[in-house]
Design a protein around this motif. Structure first.
Motif, mmCIF file in Angstrom:
data_model
loop_
_atom_site.group_PDB
_atom_site.id
_atom_site.type_symbol
_atom_site.label_atom_id
_atom_site.label_comp_id
_atom_site.label_asym_id
_atom_site.label_seq_id
_atom_site.Cartn_x
_atom_site.Cartn_y
_atom_site.Cartn_z
ATOM 1 N N THR A 34 23.513 -2.482 -1.451
ATOM 2 C CA THR A 34 22.749 -2.854 -0.267
ATOM 3 C C THR A 34 21.271 -2.854 -0.636
ATOM 4 O OG1 THR A 34 22.591 -0.567 0.482
ATOM 5 C CG2 THR A 34 24.430 -1.879 1.339
ATOM 6 N N MET A 35 20.512 -3.633 0.064
ATOM 7 C CA MET A 35 19.086 -3.754 -0.214
ATOM 8 C C MET A 35 18.365 -2.464 0.168
ATOM 9 S SD MET A 35 16.744 -5.762 -1.266
ATOM 10 C CE MET A 35 15.117 -6.367 -1.075
ATOM 11 N N GLN A 36 17.617 -1.901 -0.768
ATOM 12 C CA GLN A 36 16.807 -0.721 -0.477
ATOM 13 C C GLN A 36 15.406 -1.122 -0.060
ATOM 14 O OE1 GLN A 36 14.644 1.805 -3.409
ATOM 15 N NE2 GLN A 36 16.396 3.158 -3.058
ATOM 16 N N CYS A 37 14.741 -1.909 -0.918
ATOM 17 C CA CYS A 37 13.365 -2.321 -0.636
ATOM 18 C C CYS A 37 12.959 -3.413 -1.610
ATOM 19 C CB CYS A 37 12.400 -1.141 -0.764
ATOM 20 S SG CYS A 37 12.222 -0.508 -2.439
ATOM 21 N N THR A 38 11.820 -3.990 -1.364
ATOM 22 C CA THR A 38 11.178 -4.895 -2.312
ATOM 23 C C THR A 38 10.046 -4.118 -2.956
ATOM 24 O OG1 THR A 38 11.709 -6.823 -0.985
ATOM 25 C CG2 THR A 38 9.901 -7.054 -2.553
ATOM 26 N N VAL A 39 9.970 -4.127 -4.282
ATOM 27 C CA VAL A 39 8.943 -3.392 -5.016
ATOM 28 C C VAL A 39 7.914 -4.388 -5.534
ATOM 29 C CG1 VAL A 39 8.456 -1.850 -6.944
ATOM 30 C CG2 VAL A 39 10.616 -1.636 -5.687
ATOM 31 N N ILE A 40 6.657 -4.093 -5.264
ATOM 32 C CA ILE A 40 5.565 -4.979 -5.653
ATOM 33 C C ILE A 40 4.700 -4.260 -6.682
ATOM 34 C CG2 ILE A 40 3.543 -6.225 -4.834
ATOM 35 C CD1 ILE A 40 4.958 -6.339 -2.069
ATOM 36 N N ASP A 41 4.567 -4.853 -7.853
ATOM 37 C CA ASP A 41 3.683 -4.305 -8.887
ATOM 38 C C ASP A 41 2.234 -4.595 -8.530
ATOM 39 O OD1 ASP A 41 5.903 -3.527 -10.307
ATOM 40 O OD2 ASP A 41 5.746 -5.108 -11.812
ATOM 41 N N CYS A 42 1.361 -3.647 -8.824
ATOM 42 C CA CYS A 42 -0.062 -3.818 -8.515
ATOM 43 C C CYS A 42 -0.878 -2.751 -9.243
ATOM 44 C CB CYS A 42 -0.297 -3.744 -7.013
ATOM 45 S SG CYS A 42 0.230 -2.193 -6.266
ATOM 46 N N THR B 127 13.699 0.571 9.168
ATOM 47 C CA THR B 127 14.765 -0.418 8.982
ATOM 48 C C THR B 127 14.447 -1.379 7.852
ATOM 49 O OG1 THR B 127 13.759 -1.829 10.655
ATOM 50 C CG2 THR B 127 15.479 -0.313 11.397
ATOM 51 N N GLN B 128 13.171 -1.501 7.532
ATOM 52 C CA GLN B 128 12.727 -2.337 6.421
ATOM 53 C C GLN B 128 11.679 -1.547 5.650
ATOM 54 O OE1 GLN B 128 11.371 -5.510 9.044
ATOM 55 N NE2 GLN B 128 12.729 -6.900 7.957
ATOM 56 N N ARG B 129 11.636 -1.766 4.321
ATOM 57 C CA ARG B 129 10.669 -1.059 3.493
ATOM 58 C C ARG B 129 10.144 -1.959 2.393
ATOM 59 N NH1 ARG B 129 12.692 4.713 1.454
ATOM 60 N NH2 ARG B 129 10.671 5.472 2.148
ATOM 61 N N LEU B 130 8.895 -1.724 2.063
ATOM 62 C CA LEU B 130 8.294 -2.269 0.854
ATOM 63 C C LEU B 130 7.854 -1.076 0.020
ATOM 64 C CD1 LEU B 130 5.932 -5.052 2.271
ATOM 65 C CD2 LEU B 130 8.106 -5.386 1.099
ATOM 66 N N ALA B 131 7.821 -1.255 -1.281
ATOM 67 C CA ALA B 131 7.295 -0.219 -2.162
ATOM 68 C C ALA B 131 6.261 -0.853 -3.078
ATOM 69 C CB ALA B 131 8.416 0.422 -2.979
ATOM 70 N N PHE B 132 5.259 -0.080 -3.420
ATOM 71 C CA PHE B 132 4.182 -0.551 -4.286
ATOM 72 C C PHE B 132 4.132 0.361 -5.495
ATOM 73 C CE2 PHE B 132 3.460 -1.750 0.017
ATOM 74 C CZ PHE B 132 3.121 -3.086 -0.083
ATOM 75 N N GLN B 133 4.171 -0.251 -6.676
ATOM 76 C CA GLN B 133 4.268 0.479 -7.933
ATOM 77 C C GLN B 133 3.087 0.138 -8.826
ATOM 78 O OE1 GLN B 133 8.082 0.859 -10.415
ATOM 79 N NE2 GLN B 133 7.181 -1.050 -11.102
ATOM 80 N N ARG B 134 2.416 1.169 -9.329
ATOM 81 C CA ARG B 134 1.262 0.948 -10.201
ATOM 82 C C ARG B 134 1.702 0.398 -11.548
ATOM 83 N NH1 ARG B 134 -1.602 5.722 -10.194
ATOM 84 N NH2 ARG B 134 -2.944 4.815 -8.618
#
Length: 127
Positions: A4-12, A48-55
């Motif tokens: 199942t979808m956990q989140c979308t991870v965005i590199d930054c 119910t929805q999540r985004l994650a940001f990863q260095r």
């Protein structure tokens, strides 16, 4: 089903700054862990929805829309009711305007967020 979808991870380069940008755009809540500043969550109401940001350490290279030599990797489509108001608000937050589909009744405008990721403000499509 395998997963199942956990989140979308965005590199930054700066996870907290980019999470704050999207928190203001979406009205979501930033969740941080002081022990790990390289990762920040952004939670929708009710989680119910999540985004994650990863260095990304070192030489971060943002995508360049629509340059295939620097592909966008992903983008977010965000529905808005008032495109003019939304346009001015995201630019004031640090987004850069890139393209307007120039739709009369519906369409989208492409921006890049402060870390260079493209996203679209979509209007007249039920948003």
């Amino acid at each position: 089903m395998i997963a199942t979808m956990q989140c979308t991870v965005i590199d930054c380069p700066d996870p907290l700054a980019l999470a704050d940008f999207y928190a203001t755009v979406l009205g979501w809540e930033v969740e941080t862990d002081d022990s790990d500043p390289s990762w920040v969550w952004l939670n929708a109401p009710g989680k119910t929805q999540r985004l994650a940001f990863q260095r990304v350490e070192g030489d971060y290279r943002p995508p360049r829309w629509p340059d295939p030599a620097h592909p966008q990797q992903f983008h977010l489509d965000l529905d808005v009711d008032d495109i003019e108001r939304a346009h001015h608000e995201v630019v004031a937050l640090g987004a850069a305007f890139l393209h307007d589909s120039e739709g009369q009744e519906s369409g989208f405008r492409v921006f890049s967020d402060p870390a260079g990721h493209p996203f679209c403000l979509c209007y007249g499509q039920g948003g």
